[in-house]
Write an enzyme that holds these catalytic residues in place. Sequence first.
Site, PDB file in Angstrom:
ATOM      1  N   ASN A 272       4.290   7.422 -10.418  1.00 57.78           N
ATOM      2  CA  ASN A 272       5.144   7.150 -11.573  1.00 57.78           C
ATOM      3  C   ASN A 272       5.547   5.684 -11.661  1.00 57.78           C
ATOM      4  O   ASN A 272       5.563   5.093 -12.734  1.00 57.78           O
ATOM      5  CB  ASN A 272       6.420   7.988 -11.460  1.00 57.78           C
ATOM      6  CG  ASN A 272       6.112   9.449 -11.717  1.00 57.78           C
ATOM      7  OD1 ASN A 272       5.347   9.769 -12.616  1.00 57.78           O
ATOM      8  ND2 ASN A 272       6.690  10.320 -10.913  1.00 57.78           N
ATOM      9  N   VAL A 273       5.874   5.089 -10.521  1.00 55.32           N
ATOM     10  CA  VAL A 273       6.370   3.710 -10.538  1.00 55.32           C
ATOM     11  C   VAL A 273       5.245   2.764 -10.978  1.00 55.32           C
ATOM     12  O   VAL A 273       5.439   1.903 -11.841  1.00 55.32           O
ATOM     13  CB  VAL A 273       6.940   3.310  -9.167  1.00 55.32           C
ATOM     14  CG1 VAL A 273       7.347   1.859  -9.155  1.00 55.32           C
ATOM     15  CG2 VAL A 273       8.127   4.197  -8.801  1.00 55.32           C
ATOM     16  N   GLU A 294      -8.820   1.304  -9.964  1.00 58.72           N
ATOM     17  CA  GLU A 294      -9.655   2.461  -9.609  1.00 58.72           C
ATOM     18  C   GLU A 294      -9.420   3.605 -10.569  1.00 58.72           C
ATOM     19  O   GLU A 294     -10.309   4.362 -10.885  1.00 58.72           O
ATOM     20  CB  GLU A 294      -9.415   2.892  -8.162  1.00 58.72           C
ATOM     21  CG  GLU A 294      -8.036   3.411  -7.907  1.00 58.72           C
ATOM     22  CD  GLU A 294      -7.856   3.885  -6.486  1.00 58.72           C
ATOM     23  OE1 GLU A 294      -8.368   3.237  -5.570  1.00 58.72           O
ATOM     24  OE2 GLU A 294      -7.181   4.908  -6.302  1.00 58.72           O
ATOM     25  N   ILE A 364       5.833   3.970   0.248  1.00 62.26           N
ATOM     26  CA  ILE A 364       6.936   4.831   0.683  1.00 62.26           C
ATOM     27  C   ILE A 364       8.048   3.971   1.273  1.00 62.26           C
ATOM     28  O   ILE A 364       9.209   4.127   0.933  1.00 62.26           O
ATOM     29  CB  ILE A 364       6.409   5.892   1.678  1.00 62.26           C
ATOM     30  CG1 ILE A 364       5.627   6.938   0.870  1.00 62.26           C
ATOM     31  CG2 ILE A 364       7.536   6.526   2.481  1.00 62.26           C
ATOM     32  CD1 ILE A 364       4.874   7.930   1.683  1.00 62.26           C
ATOM     33  N   ASN A 384       0.079  11.612   0.687  1.00 62.97           N
ATOM     34  CA  ASN A 384      -1.200  11.702  -0.037  1.00 62.97           C
ATOM     35  C   ASN A 384      -2.328  11.072   0.787  1.00 62.97           C
ATOM     36  O   ASN A 384      -3.272  11.725   1.184  1.00 62.97           O
ATOM     37  CB  ASN A 384      -1.105  10.983  -1.382  1.00 62.97           C
ATOM     38  CG  ASN A 384      -0.035  11.599  -2.272  1.00 62.97           C
ATOM     39  OD1 ASN A 384       0.171  12.797  -2.247  1.00 62.97           O
ATOM     40  ND2 ASN A 384       0.644  10.774  -3.054  1.00 62.97           N
TER      41      ASN A 384
HETATM   42  N1  COA Z   1      11.043   8.221   2.889  1.00 63.70           N
HETATM   43  C1  COA Z   1      10.889   9.536   2.649  1.00 63.70           C
HETATM   44  N2  COA Z   1      10.539  10.024   1.421  1.00 63.70           N
HETATM   45  C2  COA Z   1      10.337   9.123   0.435  1.00 63.70           C
HETATM   46  C3  COA Z   1      10.503   7.750   0.637  1.00 63.70           C
HETATM   47  C4  COA Z   1      10.882   7.303   1.928  1.00 63.70           C
HETATM   48  N3  COA Z   1      11.031   6.017   2.176  1.00 63.70           N
HETATM   49  N4  COA Z   1      10.247   7.120  -0.525  1.00 63.70           N
HETATM   50  C5  COA Z   1       9.911   8.060  -1.430  1.00 63.70           C
HETATM   51  N5  COA Z   1       9.979   9.280  -0.845  1.00 63.70           N
HETATM   52  C6  COA Z   1       9.683  10.564  -1.470  1.00 63.70           C
HETATM   53  C7  COA Z   1      10.390  10.723  -2.801  1.00 63.70           C
HETATM   54  O1  COA Z   1      11.712  11.204  -2.620  1.00 63.70           O
HETATM   55  C8  COA Z   1       9.492  11.740  -3.488  1.00 63.70           C
HETATM   56  O2  COA Z   1       9.754  13.007  -2.922  1.00 63.70           O
HETATM   57  P1  COA Z   1       9.808  14.343  -3.818  1.00 63.70           P
HETATM   58  O3  COA Z   1       8.402  14.485  -4.329  1.00 63.70           O
HETATM   59  O4  COA Z   1      10.193  15.385  -2.828  1.00 63.70           O
HETATM   60  O5  COA Z   1      10.806  14.054  -4.878  1.00 63.70           O
HETATM   61  C9  COA Z   1       8.089  11.329  -3.033  1.00 63.70           C
HETATM   62  O6  COA Z   1       8.289  10.591  -1.812  1.00 63.70           O
HETATM   63  C10 COA Z   1       7.340  10.461  -4.051  1.00 63.70           C
HETATM   64  O7  COA Z   1       8.176   9.392  -4.404  1.00 63.70           O
HETATM   65  P2  COA Z   1       8.133   8.678  -5.860  1.00 63.70           P
HETATM   66  O8  COA Z   1       9.176   7.587  -5.847  1.00 63.70           O
HETATM   67  O9  COA Z   1       8.186   9.696  -6.954  1.00 63.70           O
HETATM   68  O10 COA Z   1       6.737   7.999  -5.771  1.00 63.70           O
HETATM   69  P3  COA Z   1       5.447   7.802  -6.634  1.00 63.70           P
HETATM   70  O11 COA Z   1       5.073   8.955  -7.493  1.00 63.70           O
HETATM   71  O12 COA Z   1       5.585   6.487  -7.300  1.00 63.70           O
HETATM   72  O13 COA Z   1       4.377   7.712  -5.428  1.00 63.70           O
HETATM   73  C11 COA Z   1       3.470   7.033  -3.311  1.00 63.70           C
HETATM   74  C12 COA Z   1       4.571   6.832  -4.361  1.00 63.70           C
HETATM   75  C13 COA Z   1       3.620   5.941  -2.273  1.00 63.70           C
HETATM   76  C14 COA Z   1       3.625   8.402  -2.635  1.00 63.70           C
HETATM   77  C15 COA Z   1       2.088   6.952  -4.049  1.00 63.70           C
HETATM   78  O14 COA Z   1       2.022   5.766  -4.778  1.00 63.70           O
HETATM   79  C16 COA Z   1       0.928   7.009  -3.062  1.00 63.70           C
HETATM   80  O15 COA Z   1       0.488   8.087  -2.662  1.00 63.70           O
HETATM   81  N6  COA Z   1       0.414   5.819  -2.654  1.00 63.70           N
HETATM   82  C17 COA Z   1      -0.642   5.699  -1.660  1.00 63.70           C
HETATM   83  C18 COA Z   1      -1.995   5.605  -2.276  1.00 63.70           C
HETATM   84  C19 COA Z   1      -2.128   4.422  -3.204  1.00 63.70           C
HETATM   85  O16 COA Z   1      -1.411   3.462  -3.145  1.00 63.70           O
HETATM   86  N7  COA Z   1      -3.091   4.518  -4.090  1.00 63.70           N
HETATM   87  C20 COA Z   1      -3.292   3.527  -5.120  1.00 63.70           C
HETATM   88  C21 COA Z   1      -4.529   2.788  -4.944  1.00 63.70           C
HETATM   89  S1  COA Z   1      -5.225   2.309  -6.470  1.00 63.70           S
END
Ligand code: COA
Length: 503
Positions: A272-273, A294, A364, A384
Site C-alpha cells: 500500500n505504501v 517489476e 518492515i 512475504n
Molecule cells: N514489526 C512488525 N509488524 C510490522 C512492522 C514491524 N516493524 N511493520 C509493519 N508491520 C505489519 C503491519 O502491522 C501489517 O500487519 P497486518 O497485516 O497484521 O495489519 C503488515 O506488517 C504489513 O504492513 P503495511 O504497513 O500494511 O505494509 P505494506 O502493505 O506497505 O507492505 C511490506 C510492506 C514490507 C510487507 C511489503 O512491501 C513487502 O513484502 N516487501 C518485501 C518485498 C518487496 O519489497 N518487493 C518489492 C520489490 S519490487
Amino acid sequence: MAAARIQHPGMAARVMDAAQAAALIPAGATLGMSGFTGSGHPKRVPQALAARIEAEHAAGRPFKVNLWTGASTAPELDGALAKVGGIAQRLPFQSDPACRERINAGEIDYVDVHLSHVAQQAWFGFLGPLNVAVIEVLGILPDGRLIPSAAVGNNKTWLDIAEHVILEVNTLPPAGLEGMHDIYYGTAIPPRRKPIHLEQATERIGEPYLRVDPAKVIAVVPTHHADRHTAFAKPDADSRAIAGHIIDFLDHEVKKGRLPRNMLPLQSGVGNVANAVLAGLLDGPFEDLLGFSEVLQDGMLELLRTGKMRAASATAISLSQEAMREFTDHIGFYRERIVLRSQQISNHPELVRRLGVIAMNAMIEADIYGNINSTHLMGSAMMNGIGGSGDFARNGYLSFFVTPSTAKGGAISCIVPMVSHVDHTEHDTQIIVTEQGLADLRGLSPRQRAQLIIDRCAHPDWRPLLQDYFDRARQSGAQHTPHRLAEALSWHQRYLETGSMRP
Ligand code: COA
C-alpha cells in the site's frame, strides 16, 4: 472461444480438463508455474492438483510437490496447495496467508530468492531438474508460439528447461494484451553471456511471443478466470506524508543538478505504501516520467493514464478491479506505453544500474545504521519475501526504503536499535523515509547515519528511547558502529513478551 485461441493442431489434440492434466503430475515433482503478484498464474490445474493431493492424503499416500513461480500468486494456487499440505519446497516469493502459515510452521521449505536470480539459478542447475511447467497463456498460434498473459515472470525459463509442459489457455484477460510483451531470447549462461542491449527503459529488444517445443506439451486446459485483483487501501495521511518527503527530495536533487527534470526511470515496490508514493507523484512537479519496475500497480497505471508517465516496463500487471476495467477499456492506449518482460530482464542488476533506476521499496523495519528488514516480523516470522527489492535497492541510482514510523497502533517502532533480520545492508540503503521525515544517508558514517535517522525518521514517542540507546552505546567503549549487544534486540524481545516494545 477457447478452440479459436488454440490454433496449433498438435497442441489442440492435447486439450483436456484440469483434473486430467493434474493426473499427469507425479508425486514429488518440481513444478514451474506462471504467476507474478496475483496475475498470470494458472487457475484450474493447481486446484485440481490440490483436490488430487487431498484424496491421496486421505488414502494414506504421501504427495507433495516443489513449487516455483515468478512471484506471489493467489488463493487458487498457493492457497489451495498449501491448505492441503501439498507443498514441500516453495520459491521465490509468496504472500498467501495459508502458505505463510505453513512456512512459519516449518512445513514448507521456503527459499527466499532475489527475483532476478531465479531463472539463472534454475538454468545453471543449482535448483535441480524442473519436471513440469504449468503456464497460463492467452492463446497458441498456428506455429506453436504462445501469447503471454498479464505476467511474464519466469515463464520463458520454465518453458525452456521443463521436461513437460501443461498450458492453461485463459480466454478472460483482454485479447488486446497481445503485442504488449517483449520476450528476450538473447540470454546465455557464463562464459557465453553477452551484454543485454537495452539502452532505454521501455525499448523493445525481443519478440512478443513465448516459444515452446510442442513435443513437450502434455496437456492444454481451457480456462476463463480472472486474476487476483489486489485492492489497494486509499493513501492515508502517513503514506501521503511519505510521498511528500520523497517528492520534495527529488525536487531538491533536480535543483542540485543531480537528476534531470523528468527524473530517471522509476521502480516502485509492492504494498500500500509503495502504491501511495506513486499516487503522490500525480500531483508532483515532474512530467514525462518513465517506469522500470517489476510490477505495474494502480499507481503507475494512473501516472500513465494522466500522461505524467510516458511509458513503463514491468514483468507483470497487477491491478485492482477498477483499474483493470480502465486498462481493458483503453488497452490500445496502454499497449503503446507498457512493455512486459521476463523478470530476469525487468529486474536485471546490470540494467538497473546502467539505466539509473530510482528504487522505492517498502520495508518492515530499519535500524539506526540503515540496515533494512523487508521480510521478517520480530526476526522470525516470514511475511512475504525479499522479492525484487534487493535487485533494485543495491543497484539503483537512488534507493529509498519507506515505512510508517510505527506499527500495531504505536506498540512497535519501525526504527529500532538493530534490525531483527537483515535483507538489505547499510551499504545498499541510501534514503530512509517515514511520515516523520527523510534521512539522506549518502556519504555518511555509521554515527552520522544513526543521529540523522533518529532525528528525522523516528516517531517522537520513540525518539528519546533511541537517542538514549545510541548515547549509551557510544559511551560504553563502542567502536565504529556503537552497539550494546545484550540490549540491541531487547525491543523485539519485549514486544514478544508484552505486546509492546515500550519498557
Ligand atoms: N514489526 C512488525 N509488524 C510490522 C512492522 C514491524 N516493524 N511493520 C509493519 N508491520 C505489519 C503491519 O502491522 C501489517 O500487519 P497486518 O497485516 O497484521 O495489519 C503488515 O506488517 C504489513 O504492513 P503495511 O504497513 O500494511 O505494509 P505494506 O502493505 O506497505 O507492505 C511490506 C510492506 C514490507 C510487507 C511489503 O512491501 C513487502 O513484502 N516487501 C518485501 C518485498 C518487496 O519489497 N518487493 C518489492 C520489490 S519490487
